[in-house]
Design an enzyme around this catalytic site. Structure first.
Site, PDB file in Angstrom:
ATOM      1  N   CYS A 130       0.745  -1.084  -0.001  1.00  0.00           N
ATOM      2  CA  CYS A 130       0.040   0.084  -0.024  1.00  0.00           C
ATOM      3  C   CYS A 130       0.758   1.143  -0.062  1.00  0.00           C
ATOM      4  O   CYS A 130       1.348   1.714   1.082  1.00  0.00           O
ATOM      5  CB  CYS A 130      -0.897   0.076   1.259  1.00  0.00           C
ATOM      6  SG  CYS A 130      -1.800   1.358   1.360  1.00  0.00           S
ATOM      7  N   TYR A 384     -28.171   3.884   8.449  1.00  0.00           N
ATOM      8  CA  TYR A 384     -29.165   5.000   8.095  1.00  0.00           C
ATOM      9  C   TYR A 384     -30.323   4.630   7.823  1.00  0.00           C
ATOM     10  O   TYR A 384     -31.260   5.292   7.365  1.00  0.00           O
ATOM     11  CB  TYR A 384     -28.244   5.693   7.082  1.00  0.00           C
ATOM     12  CG  TYR A 384     -26.975   6.372   7.357  1.00  0.00           C
ATOM     13  CD1 TYR A 384     -26.826   7.434   8.239  1.00  0.00           C
ATOM     14  CD2 TYR A 384     -26.091   5.485   6.792  1.00  0.00           C
ATOM     15  CE1 TYR A 384     -25.635   7.952   8.429  1.00  0.00           C
ATOM     16  CE2 TYR A 384     -24.888   5.938   7.142  1.00  0.00           C
ATOM     17  CZ  TYR A 384     -24.477   7.186   7.891  1.00  0.00           C
ATOM     18  OH  TYR A 384     -23.379   7.421   8.175  1.00  0.00           O
ATOM     19  N   ASN A 385     -30.627   2.949   7.953  1.00  0.00           N
ATOM     20  CA  ASN A 385     -31.741   2.289   7.494  1.00  0.00           C
ATOM     21  C   ASN A 385     -32.434   2.811   6.002  1.00  0.00           C
ATOM     22  O   ASN A 385     -33.503   3.229   5.739  1.00  0.00           O
ATOM     23  CB  ASN A 385     -32.984   3.088   8.341  1.00  0.00           C
ATOM     24  CG  ASN A 385     -32.848   2.547   9.974  1.00  0.00           C
ATOM     25  OD1 ASN A 385     -32.404   1.379   9.966  1.00  0.00           O
ATOM     26  ND2 ASN A 385     -33.036   3.252  10.821  1.00  0.00           N
ATOM     27  N   THR A 386     -31.300   2.809   5.101  1.00  0.00           N
ATOM     28  CA  THR A 386     -31.637   3.078   3.855  1.00  0.00           C
ATOM     29  C   THR A 386     -30.899   2.047   3.094  1.00  0.00           C
ATOM     30  O   THR A 386     -29.870   1.389   3.489  1.00  0.00           O
ATOM     31  CB  THR A 386     -31.032   4.460   3.437  1.00  0.00           C
ATOM     32  OG1 THR A 386     -29.703   4.566   3.540  1.00  0.00           O
ATOM     33  CG2 THR A 386     -31.738   5.416   4.085  1.00  0.00           C
TER      34      THR A 386
END
Lengths: 489, 736
Positions: A130, A384-386
């Site tokens: 990295c 976020y309940n989406t």
């Protein structure tokens, strides 16, 4: 190479884009160019991530007060606002805990000296080639007075750090092979031995940077302006390639299309949601699968996860600069089932972070256990309940599937989880992405990033990345801590 | 069937023998299990114990001399996860009934009265995650409660196939559930987020009350067997708390701080204040605490070699038998009389310094009462209670100890230690040529009215300096010398008095020294060989410095005139006689040192260039007497004695400072342990005076590895000579 003084005033004005922060204010630029003959670096690439269009990433002007203050704190603490933080800025609740932990690990009281900490960070990031993290910490390492000779490779570092190389290697790629003998080897090495507290610190650092490397590749983080490959002194018209692009076989040719515009995949989200609903109902009604069946499912998933092909054909070219930090570059994540090896099962009920790992870390490295605990919890419970454009969705099932899938790849089993769910919820391209990111992150490409969950938003993909990162870190930590516990008893 | 019959006989016989608590007997004993245990439970008559774990589920009979395996409940070729137990409970009413909590989320009941090999009775798979705890109602035969990781508690009626009620913990994982022993409808539940809830079994919609008991998960809770409303909780935050639930708000009445996260807590039968705990990580012992004395365990059982996962008192009315299961795959019966009692090993005396030199001392009253001079502390008893009395209590089994606390204040001359802080601030220990450092420090000491210390500095410089300076000054010497002598004499009188404390002790040390080296007191010995003009000689002897550019005159040792008179006078005579001759000798041998010793620092080498070397040798040629015998190392034993002397006297500051300034010149002479001791003592003193940053060159560093540390200067010096931590912790510190 510190270009941090100019941006400070810009942050206050709230009106610049994020990358604008990294550009010199025009007044200074004119001033220094003409009068002082100072060469002004310009940022390369387009924004903090190569995968996510710059315009998607938060602009400081749009940022709410909370994120703003987190950014400011980060800037004050580090003298910079790195691209990782900017991308994580999608999820300020998480970012706060992340930065606090990282700051504590690197700057605050701890058993290891500062340059050791950065060097361990370099070692860990270099395991995954990295370049971004390596460059970042090479600068920091030198700044805290590290010996440049160490950077020529592990051979140049003290014996003590060389001993850590083996642990680094195993942890990064096959943590299940870690035994108490490894720990004993580190702790009882005459004058080069580690103390337990130092070892815990080192282990936390290693796992932090392994998983952060995953995140870096998974989100295609661009080099920071002050790092190698992050800036140019050339005028703007010239080539815009950066080291990472080349290393990943991932030129700007892929920048062409808007991933969301792809027609054939519409409805993907709906299908996924439907499956979740079904599973939920099945759970309530269906007769419990037999125990043998459950074991079978876990083993199948574990074996399958081995078979998921990471992008072998897109062989990466480790840049020389980075590869010198690790010996034995051939030692990587191996697909065990194919080679006849078997990952032993680790039962989380026998050694869990909450009950066991936490206590051990907190005992030997006070406060860090608490911070990691909060960070894990935040990552696991963030929602976020989406889902894409849908609102009020309970995503806990999906999040748990992702988390457990990653642990499953490491052979960590939850007795109380039905691994059949994973197969239902995670499709193949997503599994490829997860597998690549977790096991050989350097092979992650923009194509992979784009090909999973095409309808989801970038912030949601970053959310997934956070889950992957934390789950991986916890998995590695569990193996390391279990080995240490076994050594201690 | 054979096994079955054995079980029934075992149950039958024990049923007859048990019943009253007093009938049990036995000894401390253990047996090996095949696998780590997760939990144990004992049947009501205390004759059998069940052990459950991921790979074990067995019943053992408790006999006089040993454990006897009675029954293996893990049957079937490929045991399912339902056998992987996180918890087990034996019904306290129905002796054939057991319940287990499985890691896969199943709640299983077992009926030992079943004729088949498989004793499994009921299987409830309602929980979605691991079940952490099952609990039978203490008096209701068919009522079983479970608490799970999925955040729900369920109440089962064993006559039905499904749970009768579900209590929601709002998706917080439940770690423990316990029916109240006294209140029929109440149970307590502890949660991963640190909360404890009380529920009424008839009201599944809402908890009766909730409070935050711990920081982090509450792993366990236990109702007091006798006291209605007392609940003990144990958490990951290493604490055990006892709550009084009878009041409106749960009130914390006791708190015990342990050294590791608390996995289980169990009240001791028949002992109101006692409870047993074991830990989940790191610590393998079982502790029995008296909650009123939370700082030291009442008793400890140290048999297990891995963490203890289950503790249970063998009989509910017998406080002397404790059973425990462990991850080390053993099952133990502990006899209380065999427990170790940490309080017996604890040191009952305490000693501590206050910031301003106060000294507090606590000890058993009996040790102190003889002291007639003790009087109550004037500052008020509230702040400094002199006596700690405990009311005698019949149930109390601690040795009854009352301690007396004495506080000593420093005498009123508060300025007494000022010199220490000032010295620490003003001394220079590095960064200049050696000679300058010595001179500077001598001056500092002198200004603080510590002529002896000042003298020592000058002498150290003379002994270890290169020859140049004395030579350089030689020409001026004769002229100035008399002046200085007289000046010095005048000053002495004034300078001596304030340092009286030092002097008194010094005289003793001095006498010793004289005895050790008859004929030559160690310091005057230097003088004689060095150069220097000794002057005077009645009460104190004084020496003018050979170097005239610093106006240092000093007394070597200001002794009580009477005491040392006879020893010092004869020696005094010797240097006096050779007064003039001695002077040139010093350069001579010192120069030789310079040549011999590879350790001469660059600074000193520079200084050498100032004088032509020939002149040196010329003078020395005239004095061959002293030359060959006196390399710098010659003085080392003397200086070493001197440093020891200072250190013993309590002026460790001087010892350390000289040590640092001399550096390599002396270090080899003094063993590491002593040096380390001095350094640490001095650092300790500096900390007391809060001189972390001001003293010396200022920096105080800690090793990040072992967290031992010291002044930067000291540490650098130390680490030059030794790679190990100066505190002796064996850590390899690195200074970078």
């Amino acid at each position: 190479m510190r270009h941090a003084t100019a941006p400070r005033e810009n942050v206050g004005t709230n009106s610049f884009s994020v990358t604008g922060i990294l550009k010199m204010c025009s007044h200074c630029e004119r001033f220094s160019k003409k009068d002082l003959g100072v060469r002004i670096p310009r940022p390369l690439g387009n924004g903090p991530s190569r995968f996510i269009p710059e315009k998607e990433i938060l602009h400081v002007s749009k940022v709410d007060d909370r994120t703003q203050s987190i950014f400011e704190d980060a800037f004050v603490a580090l003298g910079r606002l790195d691209n990782i933080s900017l991308v994580m800025g999608f999820h300020p609740q998480y970012l706060e805990g992340f930065l606090r932990t990282q700051h504590y690990l690197l700057q605050m009281d701890g058993p290891l000296s500062l340059h050791y900490r950065h060097y361990i960070g370099i070692m860990a990031a270099a395991r995954h080639q990295c370049a971004y993290l390596v460059n970042l910490h090479v600068n920091d390492f030198l700044q805290v007075g590290g010996d440049p000779k160490w950077l020529n490779g592990l051979d140049g570092a003290p014996k003590k750090l060389q001993h850590l190389g083996e642990l680094n290697k195993i942890l990064a790629h096959r943590p299940w092979l870690l035994t108490k003998e490894h720990i004993e080897h580190l702790l009882k090495a005459e004058e080069h031995s580690w103390s337990l507290a130092e070892l815990i610190h080192a282990v936390v650092l290693l796992t932090h940077y392994h998983s952060l490397a995953s995140f870096t590749f998974g989100c295609g983080i661009s080099p920071d302006i002050h790092c190698e490959g992050g800036h140019t002194f050339r005028p703007p018209s010239l080539s815009q390639y950066c080291v990472c692009d080349i290393a990943n076989g991932n030129g700007h040719a892929y920048l062409r299309d808007d991933p969301l515009g792809n027609e054939e995949v519409s409805g993907e989200v709906e299908v996924l949601m439907e499956k979740m609903k079904q599973l939920q109902e099945c759970r309530d009604e269906e007769e419990e699968a037999s125990q043998e069946e459950m074991v079978e499912r876990f083993e199948r998933e574990k074996t399958e996860s081995m078979l998921v092909v990471t992008a072998e054909d897109e062989e990466s070219v480790p840049s020389r600069d980075v590869s010198r930090h690790f010996e034995d570059p051939s030692y990587g994540y191996k697909d065990f089932s194919r080679r006849g090896e078997h990952v032993p099962t680790f039962r989380v009920q026998d050694y869990s972070w909450e009950d066991h790992g936490f206590s051990l870390v907190n005992r030997l490295y006070p406060d860090v256990g608490q911070m990691l605990d909060e960070k894990f919890q935040m990552a696991a419970s963030l929602t976020y309940n989406t889902m894409a454009s849908h609102k009020d969705v309970d995503t806990s099932m999906l999040r748990r599937a992702i988390w457990n899938y990653i642990h499953c790849m490491f052979g960590i089993r939850y007795d109380d989880y039905d691994y059949g769910e994973i197969n239902q919820l995670l499709d193949r391209s997503f599994k490829i992405y997860i597998k690549t990111m977790v096991c050989s992150p350097e092979k992650t490409t923009k194509r992979m990033y784009e090909s999973f969950w095409r309808q989801f938003q970038h912030s949601e993909k970053v959310h997934v990345n956070l889950l992957l990162m934390e789950a991986r870190m916890q998995a590695e930590l569990l193996y390391a801590l279990r080995a240490i516990t076994r050594y201690m008893t | 069937m054979e096994k079955m019959s054995r079980v029934t006989t075992a149950l039958g016989s024990s049923g007859g023998g048990g019943g009253s608590g007093g009938a049990i007997s036995g000894r401390t004993m253990f047996c090996h299990l095949d696998a780590p245990a997760n939990a144990i439970s004992v049947c009501r008559d205390a004759s059998q114990v069940v052990v459950a774990g991921r790979n074990i589920f067995k019943i053992y009979g408790l006999e006089e001399e040993q454990f006897v395996e009675k029954l293996n409940l893990r049957v079937g070729r490929k045991p399912s996860l339902n056998f992987s137990c996180a918890d087990v409970m034996w019904h306290q009413m129905e002796e054939n009934l057991l319940a287990t909590a499985a890691t896969n989320g199943a709640v299983v009941t077992w009926n030992l009265g079943k004729p088949s090999r498989n004793k499994q009775d009921q299987l409830f798979t309602e929980h979605k995650r691991t079940v952490n705890k099952v609990c039978f109602h203490p008096s209701e035969v068919y009522m079983l409660l479970s608490g799970s990781q999925d955040g729900y508690m369920k109440c089962f009626d064993l006559r039905k196939k499904e749970s009768v009620s579900t209590f929601s913990g709002q998706s917080e994982s439940v770690r423990d559930v316990q029916f109240s022993i006294k209140e029929y409808f109440t149970f307590a539940a502890s949660f991963e987020n640190g909360n404890v809830q009380l529920w009424d079994i008839r009201r599944p919609d809402r908890y009766e009350r909730m409070f935050t008991a711990h920081n982090g998960p509450v792993f366990c809770c236990d109702w007091h067997p006798d006291d209605r409303g007392w609940l003990a909780t144990g958490g990951r935050d290493k604490m055990v708390k006892v709550w009084d639930m009878t009041t409106n708000r749960a009130k914390e009445i006791h708190c015990v701080q342990t050294i590791a996260s608390v996995a289980r807590v169990k009240w001791r039968p028949e002992r109101k204040w006692h409870l047993a705990t074991c830990s989940m990580m790191v610590d393998h012992n079982i502790y029995v605490w008296d909650v009123r004395r939370p700082f030291i365990p009442f008793a400890t059982f140290e048999e297990h070699k891995d963490v203890t996962t289950g503790v249970v008192w063998r009989h509910q009315h017998d406080p002397y038998f404790l059973l425990s299961g462990s991850k080390d795959s053993t099952l133990y019966q502990h006899m209380f009389k065999d427990a170790s009692r940490p309080v017996d090993k604890a040191n009952p005396e305490g000693l501590c310094f206050g910031l301003f030199g106060d000294l507090a001392f606590a000890a058993k009253e009996s040790l102190i009462t003889g002291d007639v001079n003790r009087k109550p502390y004037p500052g008020g008893d509230r702040r400094y209670p002199i006596f700690f009395f405990k009311k005698p209590d019949l149930t109390e089994q601690f040795a009854h100890v009352s301690s007396a606390l004495s506080v000593f204040e420093p005498s009123l001359e508060s300025g007494r230690m000022d010199w220490f802080a000032k010295t620490a601030r003003l001394y220079l220990l590095s960064g200049k040529p050696f000679a300058e450092l010595c001179d500077h420090n001598a001056k500092v000491a002198k200004e603080l009215n510590r002529p002896q210390v000042s003298t020592t500095w000058t002498m150290v410089r003379i002994m270890f300096s290169d020859p140049v300076n004395p030579n350089h000054n030689l020409s001026n010497k004769l002229g100035t010398l008399p002046l200085m002598n007289s000046f010095n004499m005048k000053e002495m009188g004034a300078g001596m008095c304030p340092d009286g404390r030092l002097d008194r002790s010094k005289s003793e040390g001095r006498t010793d020294a004289v005895h050790l080296e008859p004929g030559n007191s160690h310091i005057s010995n230097n003088e004689e060989n060095e150069e220097t003009e000794g002057s005077d000689g009645q009460a104190e002897y004084m020496f003018g410095d050979a170097e005239l550019d610093d106006d240092d005159l000093y007394s070597v040792e200001h002794d009580n005139p009477g005491e040392d008179h006879e020893y010092t006078l004869p020696q005094e005579a010797f240097p006096l006689r050779h007064e003039i001759l001695d002077n040139p000798s010093a350069p001579e041998h010192l120069q030789q040192d310079g040549g011999d010793s590879p350790h001469v620092s660059g600074n000193e080498a520079e200084a050498t260039c100032l004088t032509p070397i020939e002149s040196c040798s010329l003078i020395s040629a005239s004095q061959p007497l002293f030359t060959p015998h006196l390399p710098a190392s010659f003085f080392c034993p003397v200086v070493r004695e001197m440093l020891r002397h200072y250190a013993e006297q309590g002026d460790v500051q001087m010892a350390v400072s000289v040590l640092i300034v001399l550096g390599e010149r002396i270090r080899k002479e003094i063993d590491d342990l002593t040096q380390e001791h001095w350094y640490m003592s001095y650092i300790d003193l500096l900390q007391r005076f809060e001189l972390w940053n001001v003293s010396n060159e200022g920096l105080f560093v800690w090793c990040q590895g072992c967290s031992h540390g010291g002044h930067l200067e000291h540490m650098m010096n130390w680490l030059k000579s030794s790679p190990h931590c100066p505190a002796g912790c064996g850590h390899l510190c690195e200074y970078t």
